[in-house]
Design a protein around this motif. Sequence first.
Motif, mmCIF file in Angstrom:
data_model
loop_
_atom_site.group_PDB
_atom_site.id
_atom_site.type_symbol
_atom_site.label_atom_id
_atom_site.label_comp_id
_atom_site.label_asym_id
_atom_site.label_seq_id
_atom_site.Cartn_x
_atom_site.Cartn_y
_atom_site.Cartn_z
ATOM 1 N N ASN A 113 52.872 41.765 35.007
ATOM 2 C CA ASN A 113 53.857 42.188 34.002
ATOM 3 C C ASN A 113 53.413 41.869 32.569
ATOM 4 O OD1 ASN A 113 56.143 43.167 35.653
ATOM 5 N ND2 ASN A 113 56.106 41.075 36.448
ATOM 6 N N PHE A 114 52.511 40.881 32.438
ATOM 7 C CA PHE A 114 52.075 40.478 31.092
ATOM 8 C C PHE A 114 50.909 41.325 30.590
ATOM 9 C CE2 PHE A 114 53.456 36.229 32.898
ATOM 10 C CZ PHE A 114 54.715 36.321 32.348
ATOM 11 N N LEU A 115 50.303 42.112 31.476
ATOM 12 C CA LEU A 115 49.101 42.855 31.102
ATOM 13 C C LEU A 115 49.468 44.167 30.407
ATOM 14 C CD1 LEU A 115 47.045 42.438 34.413
ATOM 15 C CD2 LEU A 115 47.181 40.885 32.440
ATOM 16 N N LYS A 116 48.639 44.526 29.418
ATOM 17 C CA LYS A 116 48.870 45.779 28.686
ATOM 18 C C LYS A 116 48.739 46.963 29.644
ATOM 19 C CE LYS A 116 47.744 46.184 24.042
ATOM 20 N NZ LYS A 116 46.700 45.852 23.099
ATOM 21 N N ASP A 117 47.739 46.917 30.493
ATOM 22 C CA ASP A 117 47.521 48.009 31.450
ATOM 23 C C ASP A 117 47.407 47.438 32.853
ATOM 24 O OD1 ASP A 117 46.946 49.911 29.232
ATOM 25 O OD2 ASP A 117 45.201 48.597 29.011
ATOM 26 N N ASP A 118 47.680 48.306 33.820
ATOM 27 C CA ASP A 118 47.492 47.912 35.214
ATOM 28 C C ASP A 118 46.409 48.811 35.806
ATOM 29 O OD1 ASP A 118 47.528 47.412 37.883
ATOM 30 O OD2 ASP A 118 49.706 47.526 38.107
ATOM 31 N N PRO A 119 45.156 48.302 35.867
ATOM 32 C CA PRO A 119 44.046 49.166 36.290
ATOM 33 C C PRO A 119 43.909 49.308 37.811
ATOM 34 C CG PRO A 119 43.217 46.998 35.672
ATOM 35 C CD PRO A 119 44.708 46.948 35.519
ATOM 36 N N VAL A 120 44.819 48.683 38.566
ATOM 37 C CA VAL A 120 44.644 48.597 40.017
ATOM 38 C C VAL A 120 45.392 49.726 40.735
ATOM 39 C CG1 VAL A 120 44.889 47.093 42.030
ATOM 40 C CG2 VAL A 120 44.486 46.090 39.773
#
Length: 353
Positions: free
Chosen positions: A316-323
């Motif tokens: 939730n803290f990440l700018k993007d979710d690359p997964v």
Amino acid sequence: MLVTEIRAEKYDLPLREPFRIALGSVEKSGNVLVRVSSGELYGIGECAPPRFITGESQRGCLSFIESIKDSLIGTELTPETLDDKLKDFSDMPSARAGLDIALHDLIARKLSTPLYKLLGGYRNRVETDITIGITSPEDVERKVHQALSEGYRIIKLKVEGNIRRDFERVRAVGELGVRIRIDANQGFSPREAVEFIKKVDGFDVELIEQPVHAGDIEGLRYVRDNSEIPVFADESVLGPADALNVIRQNSVDGINIKLMKAGGITGAIRILHVAESAEIPCMIGCMLESRVSLTAGAHFALAFKNVRYVDLDSHNFLKDDPVRGGMEVRRGWIRVPDSPGLGIEGVENCFEF
Ligand SMILES: [Mg+2]
């Protein structure tokens, strides 16, 4: 499994906004993605080096894996033999975790089973809290409303070790009638912690995590002896020997296990069993991780009964979710795909997925 290739890549994860805890503030997480292959089959893992806790760095993890991989390639590895080969590197737990997770993923893929079913298969969903870093009481309240609207029911609240300001933060959550897990990240002295705990007594506080310095196990016991709220250790327990130590000294009501502290799933299981033998419940927590290693944490939580508290929310803290693929969170409940291994399909811009 015969390991034929090991690769590690930089995996930079910018945060949406700076994340502040009592130990410091960060703006990005410099992680490492790991791939362990056996022929055409591969497993993936992630190192999220917690600088403030284990002193590791992204560069350190990359060079550790680079230096160790030739001794692993061409050998038959199981989680136990891998752990044995890396036993002299207790100061690199997150680097070891990346390899351990990737190997677990690889083996479960080979056996065509979701990892949690292989590990213990106790349940098929768990409820996570959501964490709010150190910020103003107004911002805490805004974030709680946001979390509630997304279906979360438990807030993990970071505090800084200032009784007056921290009380205002707790009140901002508590007055909304929401259950709170407080995490002081070593911010208080033992006496301050007891005073603070008495002050927040009227709210629905489920537990307080690491109120005092990691090395102060006596202080932890003092807080526990004088607290109505269960006291959990986090930074005081990296591996199983630490778990045994805090339990022997009657210093904890619970232990927060993290794959990055424990050297991966293998070490986490050892801590879990030490705790379970003493009837001490465990939490599974996380560092600033993407859904690669969070998914490994989710499989661990699903596998074992004694994982009674779940804090797997750093995506939730990440700018993007690359997964692509991996665990999903819906209204606070975590599930994993019914596909082999971790159930991760790929990670954008990494390796050649
Ligand atoms: Mg903590």
